[in-house]
Design a protein around this motif. Structure first.
Motif, PDB file in Angstrom:
ATOM      1  N   ALA A 152      49.483  16.710 -69.254  1.00 48.71           N
ATOM      2  CA  ALA A 152      48.365  17.197 -68.447  1.00 48.71           C
ATOM      3  C   ALA A 152      47.036  16.699 -69.015  1.00 48.71           C
ATOM      4  CB  ALA A 152      48.387  18.719 -68.378  1.00 48.71           C
ATOM      5  N   GLY A 153      47.104  15.865 -70.093  1.00 43.17           N
ATOM      6  CA  GLY A 153      45.925  15.134 -70.494  1.00 43.17           C
ATOM      7  C   GLY A 153      45.032  15.763 -71.534  1.00 43.17           C
ATOM      8  N   ARG A 154      45.128  15.339 -72.765  1.00 43.49           N
ATOM      9  CA  ARG A 154      44.175  15.578 -73.845  1.00 43.49           C
ATOM     10  C   ARG A 154      44.532  14.598 -74.957  1.00 43.49           C
ATOM     11  NH1 ARG A 154      40.725  20.219 -74.124  1.00 43.49           N
ATOM     12  NH2 ARG A 154      39.829  19.432 -76.057  1.00 43.49           N
TER      13      ARG A 154
ATOM     14  N   LEU B 107      54.540  20.163 -75.409  1.00 42.74           N
ATOM     15  CA  LEU B 107      55.895  20.183 -74.833  1.00 42.74           C
ATOM     16  C   LEU B 107      56.410  21.612 -74.682  1.00 42.74           C
ATOM     17  CD1 LEU B 107      58.036  17.328 -76.453  1.00 42.74           C
ATOM     18  CD2 LEU B 107      57.490  17.635 -74.039  1.00 42.74           C
ATOM     19  N   GLU B 108      55.950  22.495 -75.549  1.00 40.11           N
ATOM     20  CA  GLU B 108      56.364  23.896 -75.465  1.00 40.11           C
ATOM     21  C   GLU B 108      55.530  24.674 -74.450  1.00 40.11           C
ATOM     22  OE1 GLU B 108      56.553  25.856 -79.250  1.00 40.11           O
ATOM     23  OE2 GLU B 108      58.018  24.450 -80.055  1.00 40.11           O
ATOM     24  N   GLY B 109      54.658  23.985 -73.742  1.00 37.80           N
ATOM     25  CA  GLY B 109      53.874  24.632 -72.694  1.00 37.80           C
ATOM     26  C   GLY B 109      52.632  25.332 -73.197  1.00 37.80           C
TER      27      GLY B 109
ATOM     28  N   ARG C 229      48.710  25.395 -75.484  1.00 44.43           N
ATOM     29  CA  ARG C 229      47.541  24.570 -75.792  1.00 44.43           C
ATOM     30  C   ARG C 229      47.934  23.604 -76.906  1.00 44.43           C
ATOM     31  NH1 ARG C 229      42.334  27.163 -74.550  1.00 44.43           N
ATOM     32  NH2 ARG C 229      41.391  26.105 -76.309  1.00 44.43           N
TER      33      ARG C 229
ATOM     34  N   TRP D  50      60.501  23.904 -80.508  1.00 50.08           N
ATOM     35  CA  TRP D  50      61.234  25.176 -80.448  1.00 50.08           C
ATOM     36  C   TRP D  50      61.783  25.562 -81.822  1.00 50.08           C
ATOM     37  CZ3 TRP D  50      59.585  26.225 -75.837  1.00 50.08           C
ATOM     38  CH2 TRP D  50      59.634  25.275 -74.816  1.00 50.08           C
TER      39      TRP D  50
ATOM     40  N   HIS E  38      65.600  24.052 -68.575  1.00 42.86           N
ATOM     41  CA  HIS E  38      65.727  23.442 -69.901  1.00 42.86           C
ATOM     42  C   HIS E  38      64.605  23.807 -70.880  1.00 42.86           C
ATOM     43  CE1 HIS E  38      63.117  19.910 -68.934  1.00 42.86           C
ATOM     44  NE2 HIS E  38      63.609  20.059 -67.739  1.00 42.86           N
ATOM     45  N   VAL E  39      64.108  25.046 -70.758  1.00 43.27           N
ATOM     46  CA  VAL E  39      63.228  25.581 -71.810  1.00 43.27           C
ATOM     47  C   VAL E  39      63.810  26.909 -72.296  1.00 43.27           C
ATOM     48  CG1 VAL E  39      61.098  24.433 -71.092  1.00 43.27           C
ATOM     49  CG2 VAL E  39      61.698  26.630 -70.077  1.00 43.27           C
ATOM     50  N   PRO E  40      63.709  27.194 -73.582  1.00 45.47           N
ATOM     51  CA  PRO E  40      64.341  28.402 -74.124  1.00 45.47           C
ATOM     52  C   PRO E  40      63.655  29.699 -73.719  1.00 45.47           C
ATOM     53  CG  PRO E  40      63.457  27.044 -75.915  1.00 45.47           C
ATOM     54  CD  PRO E  40      63.178  26.325 -74.635  1.00 45.47           C
ATOM     55  N   TYR E  41      62.361  29.661 -73.398  1.00 44.12           N
ATOM     56  CA  TYR E  41      61.740  30.858 -72.860  1.00 44.12           C
ATOM     57  C   TYR E  41      60.730  30.467 -71.775  1.00 44.12           C
ATOM     58  CZ  TYR E  41      58.794  29.638 -76.906  1.00 44.12           C
ATOM     59  OH  TYR E  41      58.069  28.960 -77.849  1.00 44.12           O
TER      60      TYR E  41
ATOM     61  N   SER F  54      57.634  30.901 -70.772  1.00 42.23           N
ATOM     62  CA  SER F  54      56.288  30.344 -70.901  1.00 42.23           C
ATOM     63  C   SER F  54      56.325  28.872 -71.307  1.00 42.23           C
ATOM     64  CB  SER F  54      55.470  31.160 -71.909  1.00 42.23           C
ATOM     65  OG  SER F  54      56.034  31.037 -73.200  1.00 42.23           O
ATOM     66  N   GLY F  55      57.469  28.404 -71.780  1.00 45.44           N
ATOM     67  CA  GLY F  55      57.620  26.990 -72.127  1.00 45.44           C
ATOM     68  C   GLY F  55      57.406  26.072 -70.932  1.00 45.44           C
TER      69      GLY F  55
ATOM     70  N   ALA G 167      55.042  26.500 -68.740  1.00 41.95           N
ATOM     71  CA  ALA G 167      53.716  26.816 -68.200  1.00 41.95           C
ATOM     72  C   ALA G 167      52.995  25.579 -67.654  1.00 41.95           C
ATOM     73  CB  ALA G 167      52.864  27.482 -69.281  1.00 41.95           C
ATOM     74  N   ILE G 168      52.963  24.509 -68.431  1.00 42.91           N
ATOM     75  CA  ILE G 168      52.222  23.320 -67.993  1.00 42.91           C
ATOM     76  C   ILE G 168      52.918  22.675 -66.799  1.00 42.91           C
ATOM     77  CG2 ILE G 168      51.383  21.046 -68.692  1.00 42.91           C
ATOM     78  CD1 ILE G 168      51.247  22.191 -71.587  1.00 42.91           C
ATOM     79  N   ASP G 169      54.238  22.623 -66.857  1.00 44.30           N
ATOM     80  CA  ASP G 169      54.979  22.051 -65.731  1.00 44.30           C
ATOM     81  C   ASP G 169      54.708  22.846 -64.461  1.00 44.30           C
ATOM     82  OD1 ASP G 169      56.595  19.993 -67.178  1.00 44.30           O
ATOM     83  OD2 ASP G 169      57.270  21.768 -68.258  1.00 44.30           O
TER      84      ASP G 169
ATOM     85  N   LYS H 273      51.393  22.075 -63.038  1.00 39.80           N
ATOM     86  CA  LYS H 273      51.370  20.759 -62.392  1.00 39.80           C
ATOM     87  C   LYS H 273      52.097  20.771 -61.052  1.00 39.80           C
ATOM     88  CE  LYS H 273      52.731  18.317 -65.886  1.00 39.80           C
ATOM     89  NZ  LYS H 273      53.044  17.281 -66.870  1.00 39.80           N
TER      90      LYS H 273
ATOM     91  N   GLY I 262      44.006  30.035 -70.640  1.00 38.39           N
ATOM     92  CA  GLY I 262      43.697  29.263 -71.847  1.00 38.39           C
ATOM     93  C   GLY I 262      44.381  27.906 -71.841  1.00 38.39           C
ATOM     94  N   ILE I 263      45.571  27.872 -71.286  1.00 34.25           N
ATOM     95  CA  ILE I 263      46.309  26.608 -71.200  1.00 34.25           C
ATOM     96  C   ILE I 263      45.737  25.737 -70.076  1.00 34.25           C
ATOM     97  CG2 ILE I 263      48.570  25.627 -70.654  1.00 34.25           C
ATOM     98  CD1 ILE I 263      49.701  28.292 -72.014  1.00 34.25           C
TER      99      ILE I 263
ATOM    100  N   TYR J   9      43.580  21.516 -70.573  1.00 34.37           N
ATOM    101  CA  TYR J   9      44.027  20.169 -70.225  1.00 34.37           C
ATOM    102  C   TYR J   9      43.124  19.522 -69.174  1.00 34.37           C
ATOM    103  CZ  TYR J   9      48.126  21.106 -73.013  1.00 34.37           C
ATOM    104  OH  TYR J   9      48.951  21.383 -74.067  1.00 34.37           O
TER     105      TYR J   9
ATOM    106  N   LEU K  51      43.680  17.308 -66.915  1.00 35.08           N
ATOM    107  CA  LEU K  51      44.194  16.982 -65.585  1.00 35.08           C
ATOM    108  C   LEU K  51      44.683  18.208 -64.815  1.00 35.08           C
ATOM    109  CD1 LEU K  51      46.101  13.662 -66.428  1.00 35.08           C
ATOM    110  CD2 LEU K  51      43.780  13.932 -65.560  1.00 35.08           C
ATOM    111  N   ILE K  52      44.384  19.402 -65.328  1.00 35.96           N
ATOM    112  CA  ILE K  52      44.620  20.620 -64.548  1.00 35.96           C
ATOM    113  C   ILE K  52      43.260  21.062 -64.015  1.00 35.96           C
ATOM    114  CG2 ILE K  52      45.388  23.039 -64.599  1.00 35.96           C
ATOM    115  CD1 ILE K  52      47.685  21.112 -65.062  1.00 35.96           C
TER     116      ILE K  52
END
Lengths: 433, 174
Positions: free
Chosen positions: A169-171, A184-186, A188, A204, B29-32, B34-35, B37-39, B42, B72-73, B77, B79-80
């Motif tokens: 998402a760009g930084r 990758l963990e979503g 910041r 993880w 394919h994320v363990p929790y 909030s993982g 979140a960015i996807d 998008k 905060g996330i 970024y 591009l969000i």
């Protein structure tokens, strides 16, 4: 010289599909490793080849991988192999070419790297603006799953690997490996404190290796043809070939694969065609926006990690940015500092507040409001922000590199801005005025 | 930033079945949760162009996160987009190699032709202009992206040609 990384890249810059890649020896390294070599054998070959990371730091790849716990030394669970394809260093444009034109070379290198560290999941973390590379990698991944190079029980070996593409998402800070892992963990993308190192506790909380695109593109060739062959490719101290680039006001800006240790003069004059008519070379950043300036006195140095290091700079990404005699060095450094100040993740104070302070001082000087004592302020900022250990990661110290060397080599230019009350270069629109 | 009236966001009315299904694909394919979140941001942005307060609330709820954490996330970024953008976003590279090759003049031309500066959207909602960190095409500087297309070796004539319809409109309106 022998083309290795660019052997499938033609002047038309079209992508190499699976069929064409296989026809030119592609996936032979993977077949050989899965049939004949253990992960330990692969690690030994990569270590013996003296492959050093091509992302900027130049850390030996084999050594990096050797810290990953293997076999019963590793707690049960996933291990990860991550490709850092977040090419955002100012002036760097080499990984784009490798991914757009030969995506399978990267994927084969990643499968072999994952096999070596026994990873079962891999990610390509690619900057979102690389839309062409993203599409071509997506197509190549689909070809690999269909051909049995990815997925369960690859080529009947018992080794399984899934590979995912993650457009960022760009930084800029995402290029720092622990920040990349957080992204990758979503989260910041703030860098993490080290230790623990990602090799032990990364994505993880599991063992993770992060390598640059160009580094990973070398792996299949080394496994296929051996460490000794790889060492013969370099003409200086370091092994292999390297993607070197030149941008700025030269006749023929571009990116070329050349032996490690190629003299700077050859890259700049023979490949990039020298300076555009009417311009003289004043200085250059040898490896992207966070490396120290070198000058025409350094043109005969070899592009090797240690040689460039001894000259007071870093080889970084190997993509040079050229400063000509009609472009303002203060303006150029201001542009870079503005970039780094904007891209600071904001986590630590010297970077979050220090870089905008530096930017402000440089804006004052560039726009003719500078005072003599500003140069002392800049020197203080270089010594404080530039010292590793005062900041959470290497972003701010990297940002100080072009500034500190500009103060050393182009001091007169700073003085002329201050004494004359304006920028003496009129070839560009002035910034910050 | 977050409207208190929307605390009770209903996920299924704020997000479409397609969006939820794509987010589920990432959750696999994320363990929790909030993982992803960015996807998830998008995915929703790809459909709607930007992330509204309502979208943000709904995504946060779906991923078992606080809206504040997701905010905060989202704002971290580049591009969000947390504000509406035009049909196409112009990512203008003003980093070092493009600057050396004269991007300041191109930027001025672009601003003149479109009538907008960084962070602004043209009146007809066609374009939003924002600066972008080095686009990695420094051998072809100056460069910019318009939507998904990379434009290289920019000069004033190229800007005129790219936005010729805008030129006429700007002339007609002013």
């Amino acid at each position: 010289m022998e083309k290795v990384l660019t052997r499938n890249i033609g002047s038309d810059l079209q992508p190499t599909d699976l069929k064409a890649y296989e026809a030119n020896g592609g996936y032979q390294g993977l077949r050989k490793a899965l049939a004949e070599l253990s992960p330990k054998d692969c690690l030994d070959v990569i270590s013996a080849a003296n492959l050093r990371g091509r992302g900027g730091a130049g850390f030996p790849t084999g050594m990096k991988w050797s810290f990953v716990p293997m076999g019963d030394k590793c707690t049960p669970g996933h291990k990860y192999l991550v490709c850092n394809a977040d090419e955002m260093e100012p002036g760097a444009f080499k990984d784009r070419l490798l991914m757009e034109c030969d995506p399978h070379q990267l994927i084969e290198g990643m499968i072999l790297s994952a096999y070596t560290i026994d990873a079962d999941i891999s990610y390509i973390f690619i900057r979102g603006e690389y839309v062409v590379a993203i599409q071509r990698l997506r197509d190549a991944l689909a070809e690999c799953y269909a051909a049995g190079y990815l997925g369960d029980n690859i080529l009947g070996s018992g080794f399984s690997l899934n590979m995912y593409l993650h457009p960022s998402a760009g930084r800029y800070i995402c290029g720092e490996e622990t920040a990349l892992i957080n992204a990758l963990e979503g989260k910041r993308a703030n860098p993490r404190a080290k230790p623990p190192f990602p090799q032990v506790s990364g994505l993880w909380g599991r063992p993770t290796i992060v390598n640059n695109v160009e580094t990973l593109c070398n792996i299949a060739h080394i496994i296929d043809r051996g460490a000794e062959w790889f060492k013969t490719l370099g003409v200086g101290e370091d092994s292999g070939t390297k993607m070197f680039g030149v941008s700025g006001r030269v006749k023929n800006p571009g990116c070329w694969e050349l032996p490690m240790g190629t003299p700077i003069r050859h890259i700049l004059e023979d490949r990039a065609g020298g300076m555009q008519d009417g311009l003289e070379l004043k200085g250059f950043l040898p490896g992207g926006g966070s490396t120290d300036f070198l000058t025409p006195d350094h043109l005969d140095l070899a592009m090797d990690y240690n040689v460039i290091g001894k000259a007071g700079s870093r080889m970084g990404t190997g993509t040079m940015i050229i400063l000509d005699d009609q472009t303002c060095p203060v303006g150029m450094v201001l542009n870079l500092i503005r970039f780094f100040a904007h891209e600071s993740c904001g986590f630590c104070t010297p970077c979050r507040d220090g870089l905008p302070w530096t930017r402000q001082v440089l804006e004052d000087i560039e726009s003719g409001r500078g005072r003599a004592e500003d140069l002392d302020t800049l020197a203080y900022q270089v010594s404080y922000i530039g010292a590793m250990g005062n900041t959470h990661c290497a972003l701010a110290p990297g940002a100080m590199e072009p500034l500190q060397s500009a103060l050393k080599y182009f001091r007169d230019d700073f003085d002329r801005h201050i004494s004359g009350g304006s920028c003496p270069y009129h070839s560009h629109t002035r910034q910050g005025a | 930033m977050i409207d208190a009236q929307m605390i009770q966001t209903d996920v299924s009315s704020a997000l479409s079945p397609e969006e939820l299904s794509e987010i589920d694909g990432e959750l696999a394919h994320v363990p929790y949760k909030s993982g992803a979140a960015i996807d998830a941001l998008k995915i929703v942005q790809a459909k709607r162009g930007w992330i509204s307060d309502q979208s943000l609330q709904a995504i946060a709820k779906y991923l078992d996160m606080s809206a504040e954490e997701l905010e905060g996330i989202a704002t971290f970024y580049n591009l969000i987009y947390r504000r509406p953008v035009g049909k196409k976003v112009i990512l203008f590279c003003d980093s070092v190699s493009c600057w050396i090759c004269g991007c300041d003049g191109i930027k001025q031309k672009l601003t003149d032709v479109l009538g907008v500066d960084y962070g602004e959207t043209t009146q007809d909602d066609a374009y939003t202009l924002i600066p972008v960190p080095c686009l990695g095409a420094c051998d072809r500087a100056p460069v910019m992206m318009v939507g998904d297309d990379l434009h290289t070796h920019l000069d004033e004539a190229k800007i005129d040609a790219l936005f010729s319809d805008k030129n006429k409109k700007a002339g007609g309106n002013s």
